[in-house]
Design an enzyme around this catalytic site. Structure first.
Site, PDB file in Angstrom:
ATOM      1  N   ASP A  45       0.836  -1.209   0.000  1.00  0.00           N
ATOM      2  CA  ASP A  45       0.000   0.000   0.000  1.00  0.00           C
ATOM      3  C   ASP A  45       0.870   1.257   0.000  1.00  0.00           C
ATOM      4  OD1 ASP A  45       0.862  -0.147   2.610  1.00  0.00           O
ATOM      5  OD2 ASP A  45      -1.141  -0.120   3.512  1.00  0.00           O
ATOM      6  N   ASP A  84      -1.175  -6.195  -0.236  1.00  0.00           N
ATOM      7  CA  ASP A  84      -1.527  -5.627   1.067  1.00  0.00           C
ATOM      8  C   ASP A  84      -3.029  -5.446   1.249  1.00  0.00           C
ATOM      9  OD1 ASP A  84       0.791  -5.243   2.491  1.00  0.00           O
ATOM     10  OD2 ASP A  84       1.115  -3.186   1.802  1.00  0.00           O
ATOM     11  N   LYS A 112      -1.055  -9.557   2.858  1.00  0.00           N
ATOM     12  CA  LYS A 112      -0.280  -9.057   4.007  1.00  0.00           C
ATOM     13  C   LYS A 112      -1.185  -8.141   4.825  1.00  0.00           C
ATOM     14  CE  LYS A 112       3.363  -6.068   3.488  1.00  0.00           C
ATOM     15  NZ  LYS A 112       2.951  -4.857   4.207  1.00  0.00           N
ATOM     16  N   GLU A 114      -1.319  -5.708   8.463  1.00  0.00           N
ATOM     17  CA  GLU A 114      -0.518  -5.031   9.494  1.00  0.00           C
ATOM     18  C   GLU A 114      -1.173  -5.167  10.860  1.00  0.00           C
ATOM     19  OE1 GLU A 114       0.299  -0.924   8.627  1.00  0.00           O
ATOM     20  OE2 GLU A 114       1.088  -1.370   6.632  1.00  0.00           O
ATOM     21  N   GLU A 181       9.258  -4.590  10.220  1.00  0.00           N
ATOM     22  CA  GLU A 181       9.761  -3.308   9.707  1.00  0.00           C
ATOM     23  C   GLU A 181      10.348  -2.463  10.838  1.00  0.00           C
ATOM     24  OE1 GLU A 181       7.032  -1.256   7.136  1.00  0.00           O
ATOM     25  OE2 GLU A 181       8.176   0.625   7.198  1.00  0.00           O
TER      26      GLU A 181
END
Ligand code: KIV
Length: 266
Positions: A45, A84, A112, A114, A181
């Protein structure tokens, strides 16, 4: 390149061979990356910042992700495609399932997401419906307003232990990959040792199972002229994009990228 599968990626981790991933948003670059041998193409994204010029990933809509995933799928030559789940498209297991179905039908082979251990139910729901999940932990840019900026995570020992615990719980729930990250290099190493699924790092040191960068960053393209500490411009010294991609792959595989200058300390 013959088609990359999740089994192949897991075997790479077991053999201790580093895994390569780059972001990718269109068919031409999908062709370039996969032909060069980049194993995973991430429709991140970050396209909100890189392609659309926003200052965060928050404005990116699911339709944008579906559109760019379909573009990448058309140009791809065997790379493993991950897309994402963008901001507010996965607030419940049911919503995540509905959103992921659209990404998978557009060509993704994994989604994916978050967050932290609160995602376990969502990971279970997606996995049991045939959707492999990569859990993105550490600095999760969709939560930039909660973090108060793009800040390194896991610097104190409590936070670091909590991230390791989170990764283990997400693996137990079915996550087939972890992306971490902006954490100290020592934590990147600990995380890779703590779970059996591949751990891909960005700003997480050289000892994760693989590396990812934003494509435009590693090609030295930037609107702001600033780039995070973990970025290296692989165009330097190369004549063309294939040269930069090959140099990235070689540096990840032989462990020379990231070097100390690209890493965060505790
Ligand atoms: O969205 C994205 O491109 C990402 C990378 C920063 C890993 O998540």
């Amino acid at each position: 390149m013959s088609s990359v599968t999740l089994t192949h990626l897991k075997n790479l981790k077991q053999r201790g061979e580093k895994i390569t991933m780059l972001t990718c948003y269109d068919a031409t670059f999908a062709h370039e990356l996969s032909t060069a041998g980049v194993e995973m193409l991430l429709i991140g994204d970050t396209l909100g910042m890189i392609l659309q010029g926003h200052d965060s990933t928050l404005p990116v809509r699911l339709e944008d992700m579906v559109y760019h995933t379909a573009c990448v799928k058309r140009g791809n030559n065997g790379g493993f495609i991950i897309a994402d789940l963008s901001f507010m498209t996965c607030c419940s297991p049911e919503q995540a399932l509905h959103s992921s179905a659209q990404l998978m039908q557009a060509g993704a082979q994994m989604v994916k997401i978050e967050g932290g251990e609160w995602l376990c139910d969502t990971v279970r729901q997606l996995t049991r419906n045939g959707i492999p999940v990569c859990a993105h932990i550490g600095l999760t840019p969709q939560s930039v307003n909660v973090f108060g900026g793009f800040k390194v995570q896991g610097r104190d020992s409590h936070q670091a232990a909590a991230l390791v615990d989170t990764a283990k719980k997400l693996e137990e729930a079915g996550a087939a990959m972890v992306l971490v990250e902006a954490v100290p290099a020592s934590l990147g190493r600990t995380l890779s040792g703590a779970v059996s699924v591949p751990v891909i790092g960005i700003g997480a040191g050289p000892d994760t199972d693989g590396q990812v960068l934003v494509l435009h960053d590693m090609l030295g393209l930037s609107i702001t002229g600033r780039s995070p500490k973990f970025v290296k411009n692989f165009m330097k010294g190369q004549d063309d994009i294939q040269g930069a991609l090959k140099s990235y792959i070689a540096a990840v595989k032989d462990g020379s990228f990231p070097s100390a200058e690209h890493c965060y300390s505790e």
